[in-house]
Design a protein around this motif. Structure first.
Motif, mmCIF file in Angstrom:
data_model
loop_
_atom_site.group_PDB
_atom_site.id
_atom_site.type_symbol
_atom_site.label_atom_id
_atom_site.label_comp_id
_atom_site.label_asym_id
_atom_site.label_seq_id
_atom_site.Cartn_x
_atom_site.Cartn_y
_atom_site.Cartn_z
ATOM 1 N N PHE A 170 35.465 47.089 26.916
ATOM 2 C CA PHE A 170 35.252 46.215 28.063
ATOM 3 C C PHE A 170 36.572 45.601 28.511
ATOM 4 O O PHE A 170 37.416 45.248 27.692
ATOM 5 N N LYS A 171 36.727 45.485 29.813
ATOM 6 C CA LYS A 171 37.953 44.949 30.400
ATOM 7 C C LYS A 171 37.642 43.604 31.041
ATOM 8 O O LYS A 171 36.696 43.499 31.835
ATOM 9 N N ASN A 172 38.422 42.602 30.703
ATOM 10 C CA ASN A 172 38.284 41.320 31.388
ATOM 11 C C ASN A 172 38.885 41.441 32.779
ATOM 12 O O ASN A 172 39.976 41.971 32.941
ATOM 13 N N VAL A 173 38.163 40.963 33.751
ATOM 14 C CA VAL A 173 38.623 40.996 35.138
ATOM 15 C C VAL A 173 38.929 39.558 35.544
ATOM 16 O O VAL A 173 38.093 38.669 35.385
ATOM 17 N N SER A 174 40.116 39.344 36.087
ATOM 18 C CA SER A 174 40.478 37.999 36.535
ATOM 19 C C SER A 174 39.705 37.664 37.807
ATOM 20 O O SER A 174 39.223 38.548 38.521
ATOM 21 N N TRP A 175 39.601 36.371 38.103
ATOM 22 C CA TRP A 175 38.949 35.953 39.341
ATOM 23 C C TRP A 175 39.689 36.497 40.551
ATOM 24 O O TRP A 175 39.078 36.857 41.560
ATOM 25 N N GLU A 176 41.001 36.594 40.446
ATOM 26 C CA GLU A 176 41.798 37.127 41.555
ATOM 27 C C GLU A 176 41.441 38.597 41.811
ATOM 28 O O GLU A 176 41.217 39.010 42.950
ATOM 29 N N GLU A 177 41.382 39.380 40.746
ATOM 30 C CA GLU A 177 41.033 40.795 40.894
ATOM 31 C C GLU A 177 39.608 40.962 41.409
ATOM 32 O O GLU A 177 39.332 41.801 42.264
ATOM 33 N N TYR A 178 38.685 40.134 40.881
ATOM 34 C CA TYR A 178 37.305 40.205 41.338
ATOM 35 C C TYR A 178 37.202 39.823 42.821
ATOM 36 O O TYR A 178 36.480 40.455 43.592
ATOM 37 N N GLY A 179 37.968 38.823 43.217
ATOM 38 C CA GLY A 179 37.996 38.430 44.626
ATOM 39 C C GLY A 179 38.482 39.557 45.520
ATOM 40 O O GLY A 179 37.950 39.767 46.622
ATOM 41 N N GLU A 180 39.478 40.310 45.069
ATOM 42 C CA GLU A 180 39.979 41.452 45.838
ATOM 43 C C GLU A 180 38.903 42.530 45.964
ATOM 44 O O GLU A 180 38.750 43.148 47.025
ATOM 45 N N THR A 181 38.160 42.748 44.895
ATOM 46 C CA THR A 181 37.072 43.731 44.919
ATOM 47 C C THR A 181 35.990 43.303 45.911
ATOM 48 O O THR A 181 35.509 44.107 46.710
ATOM 49 N N LEU A 182 35.621 42.019 45.864
ATOM 50 C CA LEU A 182 34.611 41.515 46.802
ATOM 51 C C LEU A 182 35.097 41.603 48.244
ATOM 52 O O LEU A 182 34.315 41.903 49.153
ATOM 53 N N ASP A 183 36.372 41.349 48.466
ATOM 54 C CA ASP A 183 36.915 41.431 49.819
ATOM 55 C C ASP A 183 36.863 42.868 50.335
ATOM 56 O O ASP A 183 36.541 43.097 51.503
ATOM 57 N N LYS A 184 37.174 43.839 49.480
ATOM 58 C CA LYS A 184 37.063 45.257 49.873
ATOM 59 C C LYS A 184 35.620 45.584 50.266
ATOM 60 O O LYS A 184 35.372 46.258 51.259
ATOM 61 N N LEU A 185 34.693 45.109 49.450
ATOM 62 C CA LEU A 185 33.279 45.352 49.717
ATOM 63 C C LEU A 185 32.872 44.721 51.050
ATOM 64 O O LEU A 185 32.232 45.364 51.885
ATOM 65 N N TYR A 186 33.259 43.475 51.262
ATOM 66 C CA TYR A 186 32.942 42.784 52.510
ATOM 67 C C TYR A 186 33.474 43.566 53.720
ATOM 68 O O TYR A 186 32.748 43.764 54.705
ATOM 69 N N LYS A 187 34.715 44.016 53.655
ATOM 70 C CA LYS A 187 35.309 44.726 54.791
ATOM 71 C C LYS A 187 34.548 46.002 55.115
ATOM 72 O O LYS A 187 34.345 46.333 56.292
ATOM 73 N N LYS A 188 34.098 46.723 54.098
ATOM 74 C CA LYS A 188 33.331 47.949 54.330
ATOM 75 C C LYS A 188 31.994 47.637 54.995
ATOM 76 O O LYS A 188 31.601 48.296 55.959
ATOM 77 N N VAL A 189 31.292 46.631 54.488
ATOM 78 C CA VAL A 189 29.994 46.257 55.061
ATOM 79 C C VAL A 189 30.185 45.733 56.482
ATOM 80 O O VAL A 189 29.462 46.130 57.403
ATOM 81 N N PHE A 190 31.184 44.872 56.676
ATOM 82 C CA PHE A 190 31.436 44.290 57.997
ATOM 83 C C PHE A 190 31.737 45.378 59.027
ATOM 84 O O PHE A 190 31.192 45.361 60.138
ATOM 85 N N GLU A 191 32.605 46.321 58.682
ATOM 86 C CA GLU A 191 32.943 47.405 59.617
ATOM 87 C C GLU A 191 31.710 48.215 59.990
ATOM 88 O O GLU A 191 31.547 48.604 61.145
ATOM 89 N N TYR A 192 30.858 48.482 59.018
ATOM 90 C CA TYR A 192 29.648 49.257 59.273
ATOM 91 C C TYR A 192 28.713 48.518 60.233
ATOM 92 O O TYR A 192 28.256 49.094 61.224
ATOM 93 N N ILE A 193 28.415 47.257 59.934
ATOM 94 C CA ILE A 193 27.461 46.537 60.792
ATOM 95 C C ILE A 193 28.030 46.282 62.178
ATOM 96 O O ILE A 193 27.290 46.250 63.160
ATOM 97 N N LYS A 194 29.358 46.145 62.254
ATOM 98 C CA LYS A 194 30.003 45.957 63.562
ATOM 99 C C LYS A 194 29.932 47.263 64.369
ATOM 100 O O LYS A 194 29.524 47.259 65.536
#
Length: 172
Positions: A12-36
Motif C-alpha cells: 500500500f502506498k500513502n498518498v499525500s493530500w496534495e497528490e490526492y487533490g491533484e487526482t481529484l482535480d484531474k477527475l473534475y476537469k474530465k467530468v466538467f469538459e464532458y458535461i460542458k
C-alpha cells in the motif's frame, strides 16, 4: 477472501493530500469538459458511501451542484463467501422524470459495487442516465454496466493483471 490475502502492508502506498487533490482535480476537469461539451445538467451527485463521499462532495462543490444523495453498500464475509449488500438506497427526492446522476466512487477496483449501484439506480429510476466517476480506477476493469460514460482521476494496477513492465509502458 483469497484476493485480499495477496496483499501485504508494504503493497500500500500513502498518498499525500496534495497528490490526492491533484487526482481529484484531474477527475473534475474530465467530468466538467464532458458535461460542458454535451450540455448535460446533472440532477444529483450520488456518492457510494463510504469512500465515494470524498470525491463526490468535491465534485458537487466544483460543479456547483447542491443535491447529494448517497447510497451505501457493504461486503459481508459469510461462510468463506463474500456477499455485497445494499445498506442505503437512494431516497426518493424531488427529481425530474429522467434524472441524470453523477455516480461517484473512490477506489474502483473490479467495479462490482459501482455496477450494482448503477443497476439499482436504473431499477429505481427507469429512464435515468448515469455518469460514473472514480478518483482511482484499476486499468483492467474500466467498465461499469449502465453508465453511459466513465471517468477516473488516476489509473492503478491493484488487481495486478498488468506486469510492472506494462505499467511503466502505460505511465502508471
Amino acid at each position: 477472501m483469497g484476493y485480499l490475502s495477496k496483499y501485504q502492508k508494504e503493497d500500500f502506498k500513502n498518498v499525500s493530500w496534495e497528490e490526492y487533490g491533484e487526482t481529484l482535480d484531474k477527475l473534475y476537469k474530465k467530468v466538467f469538459e464532458y458535461i460542458k461539451k454535451k450540455n448535460v445538467k446533472i440532477d444529483a451527485v450520488v456518492p457510494i458511501l463510504r469512500g465515494g463521499a470524498f470525491p463526490g462532495t468535491y465534485l458537487a462543490f466544483r460543479l456547483n451542484l447542491l443535491r447529494i444523495l448517497p447510497v451505501q453498500y457493504k461486503y459481508f464475509f459469510k461462510d468463506k463467501k463474500i456477499e455485497l449488500k445494499r445498506i442505503l438506497s437512494l431516497p426518493r427526492a424531488d427529481l425530474p422524470n429522467k434524472p441524470i446522476f453523477l455516480l461517484v466512487e473512490q477506489n474502483h477496483c473490479f467495479g462490482v459495487t459501482a455496477s450494482t449501484a448503477a443497476k439499482d439506480l436504473k431499477e429505481q429510476f427507469l429512464n435515468c442516465r448515469i455518469i460514473y466517476a472514480a478518483d482511482h480506477m484499476d486499468y483492467s476493469y474500466q467498465k461499469v454496466e449502465n453508465a453511459e460514460v466513465i471517468f477516473y482521476g488516476k489509473l492503478t494496477n491493484e488487481t495486478r493483471v498488468l506486469t510492472e513492465k506494462e505499467c511503466k509502458e502505460k505511465g502508471m
